[in-house]
Design a protein around this motif. Structure first.
Motif, PDB file in Angstrom:
ATOM      1  N   ASN A   1       0.829  -1.205   0.000  1.00 29.50           N
ATOM      2  CA  ASN A   1       0.000   0.000   0.000  1.00 29.50           C
ATOM      3  C   ASN A   1       0.868   1.261   0.000  1.00 29.50           C
ATOM      4  OD1 ASN A   1      -2.744   1.314   0.386  1.00 29.50           O
ATOM      5  ND2 ASN A   1      -1.685   2.060   2.218  1.00 29.50           N
ATOM      6  N   LYS A   2       1.921   1.261   0.804  1.00 31.75           N
ATOM      7  CA  LYS A   2       2.820   2.420   0.837  1.00 31.75           C
ATOM      8  C   LYS A   2       3.501   2.623  -0.511  1.00 31.75           C
ATOM      9  CE  LYS A   2       5.511   3.107   4.345  1.00 31.75           C
ATOM     10  NZ  LYS A   2       5.035   4.425   4.800  1.00 31.75           N
ATOM     11  N   ARG A   3       3.942   1.560  -1.130  1.00 31.13           N
ATOM     12  CA  ARG A   3       4.599   1.668  -2.432  1.00 31.13           C
ATOM     13  C   ARG A   3       3.602   2.068  -3.519  1.00 31.13           C
ATOM     14  NH1 ARG A   3       9.218  -0.601  -3.821  1.00 31.13           N
ATOM     15  NH2 ARG A   3       8.314  -1.676  -5.632  1.00 31.13           N
ATOM     16  N   TRP A   4       2.383   1.593  -3.425  1.00 28.70           N
ATOM     17  CA  TRP A   4       1.353   1.936  -4.409  1.00 28.70           C
ATOM     18  C   TRP A   4       1.024   3.423  -4.345  1.00 28.70           C
ATOM     19  CZ3 TRP A   4      -0.489  -0.181  -8.616  1.00 28.70           C
ATOM     20  CH2 TRP A   4      -1.711   0.260  -9.137  1.00 28.70           C
ATOM     21  N   ILE A   5       0.879   3.952  -3.151  1.00 30.17           N
ATOM     22  CA  ILE A   5       0.598   5.380  -2.993  1.00 30.17           C
ATOM     23  C   ILE A   5       1.759   6.205  -3.527  1.00 30.17           C
ATOM     24  CG2 ILE A   5       0.243   7.214  -1.293  1.00 30.17           C
ATOM     25  CD1 ILE A   5      -1.240   5.175   0.443  1.00 30.17           C
ATOM     26  N   ALA A   6       2.993   5.768  -3.264  1.00 25.66           N
ATOM     27  CA  ALA A   6       4.167   6.487  -3.756  1.00 25.66           C
ATOM     28  C   ALA A   6       4.212   6.520  -5.280  1.00 25.66           C
ATOM     29  CB  ALA A   6       5.445   5.844  -3.208  1.00 25.66           C
ATOM     30  N   ARG A   7       3.593   5.542  -5.921  1.00 24.02           N
ATOM     31  CA  ARG A   7       3.565   5.496  -7.388  1.00 24.02           C
ATOM     32  C   ARG A   7       2.372   6.256  -7.967  1.00 24.02           C
ATOM     33  NH1 ARG A   7       6.177   0.903 -10.156  1.00 24.02           N
ATOM     34  NH2 ARG A   7       7.840   0.151  -8.808  1.00 24.02           N
ATOM     35  N   GLY A   8       1.570   6.853  -7.115  1.00 25.96           N
ATOM     36  CA  GLY A   8       0.438   7.635  -7.592  1.00 25.96           C
ATOM     37  C   GLY A   8      -0.901   6.954  -7.439  1.00 25.96           C
TER      38      GLY A   8
ATOM     39  N   ILE B   1      -7.001  -1.329 -13.405  1.00 27.87           N
ATOM     40  CA  ILE B   1      -5.601  -1.119 -13.035  1.00 27.87           C
ATOM     41  C   ILE B   1      -4.721  -2.106 -13.787  1.00 27.87           C
ATOM     42  CG2 ILE B   1      -3.951  -1.348 -11.113  1.00 27.87           C
ATOM     43  CD1 ILE B   1      -6.215  -0.421  -9.277  1.00 27.87           C
ATOM     44  N   PRO B   2      -3.555  -1.683 -14.293  1.00 23.76           N
ATOM     45  CA  PRO B   2      -2.647  -2.635 -14.946  1.00 23.76           C
ATOM     46  C   PRO B   2      -2.020  -3.588 -13.936  1.00 23.76           C
ATOM     47  CG  PRO B   2      -1.628  -0.456 -14.804  1.00 23.76           C
ATOM     48  CD  PRO B   2      -3.060  -0.287 -14.362  1.00 23.76           C
ATOM     49  N   LEU B   3      -2.150  -4.884 -14.185  1.00 29.17           N
ATOM     50  CA  LEU B   3      -1.617  -5.881 -13.271  1.00 29.17           C
ATOM     51  C   LEU B   3      -0.105  -5.748 -13.048  1.00 29.17           C
ATOM     52  CD1 LEU B   3      -1.904  -8.442 -11.547  1.00 29.17           C
ATOM     53  CD2 LEU B   3      -1.720  -9.792 -13.653  1.00 29.17           C
ATOM     54  N   PRO B   4       0.711  -5.491 -14.082  1.00 32.05           N
ATOM     55  CA  PRO B   4       2.156  -5.354 -13.842  1.00 32.05           C
ATOM     56  C   PRO B   4       2.504  -4.259 -12.842  1.00 32.05           C
ATOM     57  CG  PRO B   4       1.728  -5.655 -16.184  1.00 32.05           C
ATOM     58  CD  PRO B   4       0.399  -5.449 -15.533  1.00 32.05           C
ATOM     59  N   ALA B   5       1.801  -3.136 -12.882  1.00 32.51           N
ATOM     60  CA  ALA B   5       2.084  -2.047 -11.942  1.00 32.51           C
ATOM     61  C   ALA B   5       1.753  -2.479 -10.512  1.00 32.51           C
ATOM     62  CB  ALA B   5       1.275  -0.804 -12.326  1.00 32.51           C
ATOM     63  N   TRP B   6       0.638  -3.164 -10.330  1.00 30.29           N
ATOM     64  CA  TRP B   6       0.264  -3.651  -8.999  1.00 30.29           C
ATOM     65  C   TRP B   6       1.264  -4.676  -8.499  1.00 30.29           C
ATOM     66  CZ3 TRP B   6      -1.288  -8.264  -6.691  1.00 30.29           C
ATOM     67  CH2 TRP B   6      -1.938  -8.149  -5.459  1.00 30.29           C
ATOM     68  N   ALA B   7       1.717  -5.560  -9.391  1.00 26.52           N
ATOM     69  CA  ALA B   7       2.696  -6.579  -9.009  1.00 26.52           C
ATOM     70  C   ALA B   7       4.020  -5.940  -8.607  1.00 26.52           C
ATOM     71  CB  ALA B   7       2.908  -7.556 -10.165  1.00 26.52           C
ATOM     72  N   ASP B   8       4.412  -4.871  -9.281  1.00 28.60           N
ATOM     73  CA  ASP B   8       5.653  -4.172  -8.921  1.00 28.60           C
ATOM     74  C   ASP B   8       5.574  -3.610  -7.507  1.00 28.60           C
ATOM     75  OD1 ASP B   8       7.005  -4.674 -11.253  1.00 28.60           O
ATOM     76  OD2 ASP B   8       6.453  -2.786 -12.214  1.00 28.60           O
ATOM     77  N   ALA B   9       4.418  -3.055  -7.166  1.00 27.79           N
ATOM     78  CA  ALA B   9       4.253  -2.497  -5.824  1.00 27.79           C
ATOM     79  C   ALA B   9       4.289  -3.582  -4.756  1.00 27.79           C
ATOM     80  CB  ALA B   9       2.940  -1.712  -5.738  1.00 27.79           C
ATOM     81  N   LEU B  10       3.793  -4.775  -5.081  1.00 23.90           N
ATOM     82  CA  LEU B  10       3.708  -5.875  -4.113  1.00 23.90           C
ATOM     83  C   LEU B  10       4.979  -6.706  -4.009  1.00 23.90           C
ATOM     84  CD1 LEU B  10       1.348  -7.044  -2.296  1.00 23.90           C
ATOM     85  CD2 LEU B  10       0.744  -5.173  -3.828  1.00 23.90           C
ATOM     86  N   ALA B  11       5.858  -6.621  -4.997  1.00 22.48           N
ATOM     87  CA  ALA B  11       6.984  -7.552  -5.097  1.00 22.48           C
ATOM     88  C   ALA B  11       7.799  -7.700  -3.815  1.00 22.48           C
ATOM     89  CB  ALA B  11       7.881  -7.159  -6.269  1.00 22.48           C
ATOM     90  N   PRO B  12       8.354  -6.623  -3.229  1.00 26.22           N
ATOM     91  CA  PRO B  12       9.145  -6.828  -2.004  1.00 26.22           C
ATOM     92  C   PRO B  12       8.312  -7.303  -0.833  1.00 26.22           C
ATOM     93  CG  PRO B  12       8.850  -4.489  -2.445  1.00 26.22           C
ATOM     94  CD  PRO B  12       8.339  -5.217  -3.651  1.00 26.22           C
ATOM     95  N   GLY B  13       7.039  -6.911  -0.776  1.00 21.81           N
ATOM     96  CA  GLY B  13       6.167  -7.379   0.297  1.00 21.81           C
ATOM     97  C   GLY B  13       5.915  -8.868   0.217  1.00 21.81           C
TER      98      GLY B  13
END
Length: 359
Positions: A40-47, A120-132
């Motif tokens: 969630n923190k990374r997603w918000i940082a990406r807009g 929402i594009p799945l790749p962008a969501w996956a990028d935000a979730l990757a380290p989590g």
């Protein structure tokens, strides 16, 4: 001399009255919460918007649990459908047995459904979730410690894990492969966060980096394990899976960097309504037509000769005598205005086609 070792818990479940609290499930739940919080923190940082990651996780997590269990049961079917086995045990997920490959694969299907519903594009969501996800795996591996499972070869190293006598296991000290993988996953999470900040990874490349880095560690960790597994050309099935998935992730990284460099400019569409809706409409060319009443001539205005009322009344325009005021009688001017008003075409707003042309 007694050797140092990591003790194993005497039981993997604690009863809170009639409610059993299982260590394996507890580790997975903690991992999911941490992954969603960091994502969630990374997603918000990406807009993106707060809460979007959790909304999509509602789809991804159940699919992932089912996929992880299916992979484990299919690849270790002899544990549940062999002679003397009870197939009902295949549903006892709290006793351990989740395959990360199946969890990621089917979890991605659930995430795709959630992303489609939100646009929402799945790749962008996956990028935000990757380290989590990597951190969630680090927590989840401690569930194996509670269940005293998936350990490595026997060793007398100070950090060996102590395993007690039990079904299909001998008492002794073994390599704590659960600990090795947990630490490796934390390192993978740190790598992805650093690389994402350094290179502005987008379009699924942060997730691909997580997959590739995890597979590298899984190869040597899997090679150390001594639990029963299917062998192909002398290597465990999960070793081959790690190699194949690693190569696919690397190919995606390379091709994606060439075909779609940079990061997504917009990861979540603006909701309709309010300022956002107005901006979206403007971007699509749906602005309301400007008020052109000042530019549209009325029939009466169309009837007036150039120079305004001065042409009809004999008044002076711009301080000069009218050239026609004395030549045209007032009655004739009025009649001419009536004819012009009747015959003048109806003015159309600028940019609007006549009604007959609309289809």
């Amino acid at each position: 001399m007694d050797l140092a070792y990591i003790p194993s818990p005497s039981t993997g479940v604690i009863h809170l009255g009639p409610i059993p609290l299982r260590g394996y499930a507890f580790c997975i739940i903690i991992g999911v919460f941490v992954a969603v919080w960091l994502g969630n923190k990374r997603w918000i940082a990406r807009g993106g918007k707060p809460g979007t990651v959790a909304d999509i996780a509602v789809w991804a997590v159940p699919f992932g649990l089912v996929g992880g269990r299916l992979y484990h049961v299919i690849t270790d079917y002899q544990l549940y459908f062999g002679e003397g086995r009870n197939w009902v045990d295949a549903f006892k997920i709290w006793e351990g047995g989740l395959g990360i490959w199946g969890a990621i694969a089917l979890g991605a299907v659930g995430a795709w459904i959630g992303c489609r519903l939100r646009g929402i594009p799945l790749p962008a969501w996956a990028d935000a979730l990757a380290p989590g996800i990597a951190i969630a795996q680090a927590f989840g591996r401690w569930g194996n410690w509670f269940n005293q499972e998936l350990y490595g070869r026997a060793t007398d190293l100070p950090w060996a894990v102590k395993i007690s006598e039990g079904p299909n296991r001998l008492a002794g000290t073994y390599h704590p492969t659960f600990l090795y993988e947990s630490l490796w996953c934390l390192g993978v999470a740190a790598l992805v966060i650093w690389a994402d900040r350094r290179f502005k990874l987008g379009h699924g490349r942060a997730f691909a980096l997580y997959v590739a880095a995890y597979c590298l560690g899984r190869v040597w960790i899997e090679y150390m394990r001594v639990d029963e597994a299917h062998l192909i050309l002398g290597l465990r099935l999960n070793v081959w899976t790690s190699i194949v998935v690693f190569l696919l992730a690397v190919v995606y990284l390379v091709l994606s960097a060439k075909l779609r460099p940079g990061r997504e400019a917009v990861v979540e569409p603006v909701a309709s309504g309010g300022a956002g809706g107005k901006d979206a409409a403007a971007a699509d060319g749906d602005d309301e037509p400007e008020d052109k009443s000042s530019d549209t001539a009325s029939p009466a205005d169309a009837a007036k000769p150039e120079g305004g009322e001065a042409g009809a009344t004999g008044a002076k325009s711009e301080g000069k005598p009218s050239d026609t005021a004395d030549a045209v009688p007032a009655d004739a001017a009025e009649a001419k205005a009536t004819v012009l008003t009747k015959d003048a075409p109806t003015a159309q707003p600028e940019g609007e086609a006549p009604e007959a042309g609309n289809r």
